[in-house]
Design a protein around this motif. Structure first.
Motif, mmCIF file in Angstrom:
data_model
loop_
_atom_site.group_PDB
_atom_site.id
_atom_site.type_symbol
_atom_site.label_atom_id
_atom_site.label_comp_id
_atom_site.label_asym_id
_atom_site.label_seq_id
_atom_site.Cartn_x
_atom_site.Cartn_y
_atom_site.Cartn_z
ATOM 1 N N VAL A 198 5.837 39.893 152.370
ATOM 2 C CA VAL A 198 6.298 39.212 153.582
ATOM 3 C C VAL A 198 5.696 39.906 154.802
ATOM 4 C CG1 VAL A 198 8.320 38.663 154.984
ATOM 5 C CG2 VAL A 198 8.438 38.496 152.482
ATOM 6 N N ARG A 199 5.196 39.131 155.757
ATOM 7 C CA ARG A 199 4.598 39.686 156.966
ATOM 8 C C ARG A 199 5.186 39.045 158.212
ATOM 9 N NH1 ARG A 199 2.771 44.286 155.881
ATOM 10 N NH2 ARG A 199 1.430 44.250 157.743
ATOM 11 N N ILE A 200 5.409 39.866 159.226
ATOM 12 C CA ILE A 200 5.916 39.405 160.523
ATOM 13 C C ILE A 200 4.743 39.286 161.483
ATOM 14 C CG2 ILE A 200 7.420 39.948 162.473
ATOM 15 C CD1 ILE A 200 9.084 41.674 160.569
ATOM 16 N N PRO A 201 4.528 38.137 162.113
ATOM 17 C CA PRO A 201 3.460 38.026 163.113
ATOM 18 C C PRO A 201 3.632 39.061 164.220
ATOM 19 C CG PRO A 201 4.341 35.860 162.566
ATOM 20 C CD PRO A 201 5.250 36.865 161.918
ATOM 21 N N GLU A 202 2.502 39.592 164.728
ATOM 22 C CA GLU A 202 2.571 40.637 165.746
ATOM 23 C C GLU A 202 3.055 40.117 167.095
ATOM 24 O OE1 GLU A 202 -1.144 42.685 165.931
ATOM 25 O OE2 GLU A 202 -0.880 43.628 163.965
ATOM 26 N N ASP A 203 2.895 38.830 167.341
ATOM 27 C CA ASP A 203 3.342 38.214 168.585
ATOM 28 C C ASP A 203 4.391 37.150 168.269
ATOM 29 O OD1 ASP A 203 1.461 39.451 170.614
ATOM 30 O OD2 ASP A 203 0.017 38.593 169.202
ATOM 31 N N THR A 204 5.191 36.809 169.275
ATOM 32 C CA THR A 204 6.234 35.824 169.053
ATOM 33 C C THR A 204 6.595 35.129 170.356
ATOM 34 O OG1 THR A 204 8.449 35.484 168.124
ATOM 35 C CG2 THR A 204 8.119 37.451 169.460
ATOM 36 N N ARG A 258 10.086 33.896 159.872
ATOM 37 C CA ARG A 258 9.196 33.176 160.779
ATOM 38 C C ARG A 258 8.828 33.954 162.046
ATOM 39 N NH1 ARG A 258 13.422 28.547 163.017
ATOM 40 N NH2 ARG A 258 14.164 29.663 164.863
ATOM 41 N N GLY A 259 9.176 35.227 162.109
ATOM 42 C CA GLY A 259 8.787 36.048 163.246
ATOM 43 C C GLY A 259 9.870 36.135 164.302
ATOM 44 N N GLY A 260 9.631 36.987 165.306
ATOM 45 C CA GLY A 260 10.573 37.146 166.394
ATOM 46 C C GLY A 260 10.913 38.601 166.640
ATOM 47 N N ILE A 261 11.848 38.833 167.547
ATOM 48 C CA ILE A 261 12.315 40.177 167.867
ATOM 49 C C ILE A 261 13.831 40.147 167.990
ATOM 50 C CG2 ILE A 261 11.864 39.761 170.334
ATOM 51 C CD1 ILE A 261 11.416 42.795 170.619
ATOM 52 N N PHE A 262 14.474 41.164 167.423
ATOM 53 C CA PHE A 262 15.932 41.295 167.432
ATOM 54 C C PHE A 262 16.308 42.508 168.273
ATOM 55 C CE2 PHE A 262 19.683 43.451 165.707
ATOM 56 C CZ PHE A 262 20.636 42.438 165.739
ATOM 57 N N MET A 263 17.298 42.331 169.145
ATOM 58 C CA MET A 263 17.720 43.430 170.016
ATOM 59 C C MET A 263 19.239 43.527 170.062
ATOM 60 S SD MET A 263 15.096 42.697 173.178
ATOM 61 C CE MET A 263 15.064 40.931 172.820
ATOM 62 N N ASN A 324 3.937 43.753 168.722
ATOM 63 C CA ASN A 324 3.518 43.798 170.121
ATOM 64 C C ASN A 324 4.694 43.681 171.082
ATOM 65 O OD1 ASN A 324 0.854 44.084 169.323
ATOM 66 N ND2 ASN A 324 0.394 41.901 169.475
ATOM 67 N N GLU A 325 5.742 42.962 170.677
ATOM 68 C CA GLU A 325 6.908 42.812 171.545
ATOM 69 C C GLU A 325 7.720 44.097 171.608
ATOM 70 O OE1 GLU A 325 7.372 39.980 173.407
ATOM 71 O OE2 GLU A 325 5.413 39.507 172.547
ATOM 72 N N VAL A 326 7.952 44.733 170.465
ATOM 73 C CA VAL A 326 8.709 45.990 170.458
ATOM 74 C C VAL A 326 7.954 47.061 171.232
ATOM 75 C CG1 VAL A 326 9.731 47.795 169.031
ATOM 76 C CG2 VAL A 326 9.823 45.411 168.277
ATOM 77 N N GLU A 327 6.641 47.133 171.025
ATOM 78 C CA GLU A 327 5.854 48.142 171.733
ATOM 79 C C GLU A 327 5.839 47.887 173.237
ATOM 80 O OE1 GLU A 327 2.082 48.186 169.747
ATOM 81 O OE2 GLU A 327 2.832 49.462 168.106
ATOM 82 N N ARG A 328 5.925 46.631 173.668
ATOM 83 C CA ARG A 328 6.024 46.315 175.093
ATOM 84 C C ARG A 328 7.316 46.895 175.672
ATOM 85 N NH1 ARG A 328 4.290 42.439 178.894
ATOM 86 N NH2 ARG A 328 2.784 41.627 177.368
ATOM 87 N N ILE A 329 8.427 46.714 174.955
ATOM 88 C CA ILE A 329 9.701 47.251 175.440
ATOM 89 C C ILE A 329 9.665 48.776 175.461
ATOM 90 C CG2 ILE A 329 12.188 47.350 175.034
ATOM 91 C CD1 ILE A 329 11.993 44.590 173.765
#
Length: 341
Positions: A198-204, A258-263, A324-329
């Motif tokens: 399973v792979r998570i897209p780097e962008d979302t 399907r990708g995304g970021i959880f916070m 890329n989203e986590v690294e942005r934060i």
């Protein structure tokens, strides 16, 4: 297609015998955990017919009201795992201390940690919930087991996973060689492999957070969310969707699917607490799954799996998902810290 179906047992046997990635005792332990998850799934599916809905009228060690199914799931996991000879001790989000395997049973080499029923506030409204688990090796230098033996950073996990009880019952697992998903075939009574690697897209374009807490967040998280909400006209130049189920298992499963970021970040209502979610029972196992799928798991300033626990029920800020989203934060946190120094 039926000839190509691979059961969880076969998958684990191949991880042991063919690839040599896990020892036999760990394979057997994971099969027991999977059977316990299947039993919990049956209890969840009974709903009101099983007389297990609603509050149990008690609180756990966190001071949270326990649901009847919280207690049932906790007992199922203990009873299934205490006698097999694979474990030395267990720890649960629902129990104050560790549970030592009784002396009448063989003592194993592993330690099992679990959140028996994550998202239990959703039980009575029939929304997806789940079980999260993490496996550590027992330190070899001593015979007995103490709380300190559990206080290992997440990077030392040897297996981790969760089972989500939704329209399907799906088991998601890593033993350090990527992430595999299995769905419970109720006719056959076994978990069947549905996806490997399973792979998570780097962008979302999708984020998951409880927006009602926005006024309590720190500057880094608010900056990120403000940019997402600005849409195409904002600095990100694209529109974002928000999803929030209030069940970490369900939210993380969506991201792995399907990708995304959880916070679930720190907020100022309880400034002394690093966060809401539990490091040992939730953030570590989910963080390892996310990393194994190509994502990143952070508290904003540090990799979650490198955090050295100091107590069994330690809490942590959680930001995990698309790289890329986590690294942005994380960059926003670094800039925030620099501006305050």
């Amino acid at each position: 297609m039926s000839q190509k179906r691979i059961s969880l047992s076969r998958y684990l046997v191949e991880q042991q015998r063919v690839d040599g990635r896990i020892p036999a005792q760990l394979r057997l332990l994971l099969e027991v955990v999977a059977r316990a998850c299947k039993r919990i799934s049956f209890e969840v599916n009974k709903g009101a017919l099983g007389e297990a809905m609603g509050s149990a009228g008690s609180e756990n060690v966190q001071g949270e009201v326990q649901k009847k199914l919280d207690i049932i799931a906790n007992e199922v996991l203990i009873e299934a795992n205490e006698w097999g000879g694979h474990l030395a001790a267990m720890a649960s989000e629902e129990m104050e201390g560790i549970y030592l395997v009784p002396n009448r049973y063989p003592q194993g080499e592993y330690l099992l940690l679990f959140d028996p029923l994550d998202g239990s506030s959703n039980i009575d409204v029939n929304v997806s919930i789940g079980t999260i688990f993490s496996v550590l090796e027992k330190p070899q230098e001593q015979r007995g087991v103490t709380v300190d033996d559990f206080l290992q950073p997440g990077a030392r996990q040897v297996a981790a996973g969760y089972c989500v009880f939704g329209p399907q019952t799906t088991l998601v697992l890593t033993v350090g060689d990527g992430v595999a998903m299995f769905t419970l075939d109720r006719e056959q009574g076994s978990f069947v492999l549905i996806e490997e690697n399973v792979r998570i897209p780097e962008d979302t374009k999708e984020f998951s957070i409880n927006m009602s807490n926005m006024r309590h967040w720190d500057g880094a998280v608010r900056r990120y969310i403000d940019e997402c909400l600005a849409g195409e006209e904002g600095p990100r130049g694209k529109n974002f969707n928000m999803r929030w189920i209030a069940s970490m298992v369900a939210d993380i499963h969506r991201i792995l699917s399907r990708g995304g970021i959880f916070m679930y970040p720190w907020d100022q209502r309880e400034p002394a607490k690093p966060g809401k979610l539990r490091l040992m029972y939730e953030a570590n196992p989910m963080g390892w799954l996310i990393e194994q799928a190509g994502g990143v798991a952070s508290n904003g300033r540090q990799r979650i799996l490198e955090i050295q626990p100091t107590q069994l029920h330690e809490r942590v800020s959680v930001i995990m998902g698309a790289k890329n989203e986590v690294e942005r934060i994380e960059r926003y946190y670094a800039e925030l810290d620099a501006s305050q120094s």
